[in-house]
Design a protein around this motif. Structure first.
Motif, short mmCIF file in Angstrom:
data_model
loop_
_atom_site.label_atom_id
_atom_site.label_comp_id
_atom_site.label_asym_id
_atom_site.label_seq_id
_atom_site.Cartn_x
_atom_site.Cartn_y
_atom_site.Cartn_z
N ILE A 26 0.85 -1.19 0.00
CA ILE A 26 0.00 0.00 0.00
C ILE A 26 0.88 1.24 0.00
N ASN A 27 0.71 2.09 -1.02
CA ASN A 27 1.43 3.36 -1.08
C ASN A 27 0.76 4.41 -0.22
N SER A 28 -0.58 4.49 -0.32
CA SER A 28 -1.32 5.48 0.45
C SER A 28 -2.79 5.11 0.51
N ILE A 29 -3.45 5.65 1.53
CA ILE A 29 -4.89 5.51 1.71
C ILE A 29 -5.41 6.87 2.15
N SER A 30 -6.54 7.28 1.60
CA SER A 30 -7.18 8.50 2.09
C SER A 30 -8.68 8.27 2.18
N PHE A 31 -9.29 8.91 3.17
CA PHE A 31 -10.72 8.80 3.42
C PHE A 31 -11.36 10.16 3.18
N LEU A 32 -12.54 10.16 2.60
CA LEU A 32 -13.35 11.36 2.47
C LEU A 32 -14.42 11.28 3.55
N GLY A 33 -14.38 12.20 4.50
CA GLY A 33 -15.30 12.17 5.63
C GLY A 33 -14.79 11.26 6.73
N GLY A 34 -15.58 11.10 7.75
CA GLY A 34 -15.19 10.25 8.87
C GLY A 34 -14.37 11.00 9.90
N CYS A 35 -13.81 10.29 10.84
CA CYS A 35 -13.01 10.86 11.93
C CYS A 35 -11.60 11.12 11.42
N ASN A 36 -11.34 12.35 11.05
CA ASN A 36 -10.13 12.73 10.32
C ASN A 36 -8.84 12.22 10.96
N GLY A 37 -8.62 12.50 12.22
CA GLY A 37 -7.36 12.10 12.86
C GLY A 37 -7.20 10.60 12.93
N ASN A 38 -8.24 9.90 13.33
CA ASN A 38 -8.17 8.44 13.42
C ASN A 38 -7.89 7.80 12.06
N LEU A 39 -8.56 8.30 11.03
CA LEU A 39 -8.39 7.71 9.70
C LEU A 39 -7.03 8.04 9.11
N LYS A 40 -6.49 9.20 9.42
CA LYS A 40 -5.12 9.50 9.00
C LYS A 40 -4.14 8.55 9.69
N GLY A 41 -4.40 8.24 10.95
CA GLY A 41 -3.56 7.30 11.68
C GLY A 41 -3.60 5.91 11.07
N ILE A 42 -4.78 5.43 10.74
CA ILE A 42 -4.92 4.12 10.11
C ILE A 42 -4.18 4.10 8.78
N ALA A 43 -4.34 5.17 8.00
CA ALA A 43 -3.66 5.26 6.70
C ALA A 43 -2.14 5.22 6.88
N ALA A 44 -1.62 5.93 7.88
CA ALA A 44 -0.18 5.95 8.12
C ALA A 44 0.32 4.57 8.53
N LEU A 45 -0.44 3.86 9.35
CA LEU A 45 -0.03 2.52 9.79
C LEU A 45 -0.07 1.51 8.65
N ALA A 46 -0.98 1.71 7.69
CA ALA A 46 -1.12 0.77 6.58
C ALA A 46 -0.06 0.97 5.49
N LYS A 47 0.52 2.16 5.42
CA LYS A 47 1.49 2.46 4.36
C LYS A 47 2.67 1.49 4.41
N GLY A 48 2.99 0.93 3.24
CA GLY A 48 4.11 0.01 3.12
C GLY A 48 3.80 -1.43 3.45
N LYS A 49 2.57 -1.69 3.88
CA LYS A 49 2.18 -3.06 4.25
C LYS A 49 1.42 -3.73 3.10
N LYS A 50 1.37 -5.03 3.15
CA LYS A 50 0.59 -5.80 2.19
C LYS A 50 -0.89 -5.73 2.58
N PRO A 51 -1.78 -5.69 1.61
CA PRO A 51 -3.21 -5.65 1.92
C PRO A 51 -3.67 -6.76 2.87
N GLU A 52 -3.09 -7.96 2.75
CA GLU A 52 -3.50 -9.08 3.60
C GLU A 52 -3.27 -8.78 5.08
N GLU A 53 -2.18 -8.06 5.39
CA GLU A 53 -1.90 -7.69 6.78
C GLU A 53 -2.98 -6.76 7.32
N ILE A 54 -3.40 -5.83 6.51
CA ILE A 54 -4.40 -4.85 6.93
C ILE A 54 -5.77 -5.52 7.04
#
Length: 88
Positions: A26-54
Motif C-alpha cells: 500500500i502506497n497510500s490511503i485516504s478517506f473522504l469524511g469520517g473521523c479525520n485524525g483516526n483515519l489519517k492514523g490508520i492510513a499511516a499505519l497501513a502504508k508500506g504493508k501488504k493488503p493481507e496484513e491490513i
C-alpha cells in the motif's frame, strides 16, 4: 494502481487506495469524511504493508452499533481489490 471504494454504514463517503503495481504494498490511503485524525492514523499505519496484513488486522471492527466501521470498510475494500486481481 489507484482504487476508489464507496463504504456503507459509516461516516466516511469514499476510500481511495493506492497499491504499488510492483510489490503489491500500500502506497497510500485516504478517506473522504469520517473521523479525520483516526483515519489519517490508520492510513499511516497501513502504508508500506501488504493488503493481507491490513485485512487481518481490521476485519470485523465495529463502530458503536453500526455493525461495521471505517477500518472494517477499508478491510472490505482491500478484499474486493484482492478478489478482482485474482479474477483477472
Amino acid at each position: 494502481m489507484i482504487y476508489k471504494y464507496r463504504p456503507t454504514g459509516v461516516c466516511s463517503q469514499q476510500i481511495t487506495i493506492d497499491i504499488d503495481n510492483n510489490d503489491g504494498t500500500i502506497n497510500s490511503i485516504s478517506f473522504l469524511g469520517g473521523c479525520n485524525g483516526n483515519l489519517k492514523g490508520i492510513a499511516a499505519l497501513a502504508k508500506g504493508k501488504k493488503p493481507e496484513e491490513i485485512i487481518s488486522a481490521l476485519s470485523g471492527i465495529q463502530c458503536g452499533m453500526k455493525g461495521t466501521s471505517c477500518p472494517d470498510q477499508l478491510a472490505r475494500a482491500l478484499k474486493e481489490i484482492s478478489n478482482n486481481k485474482q479474477a483477472i
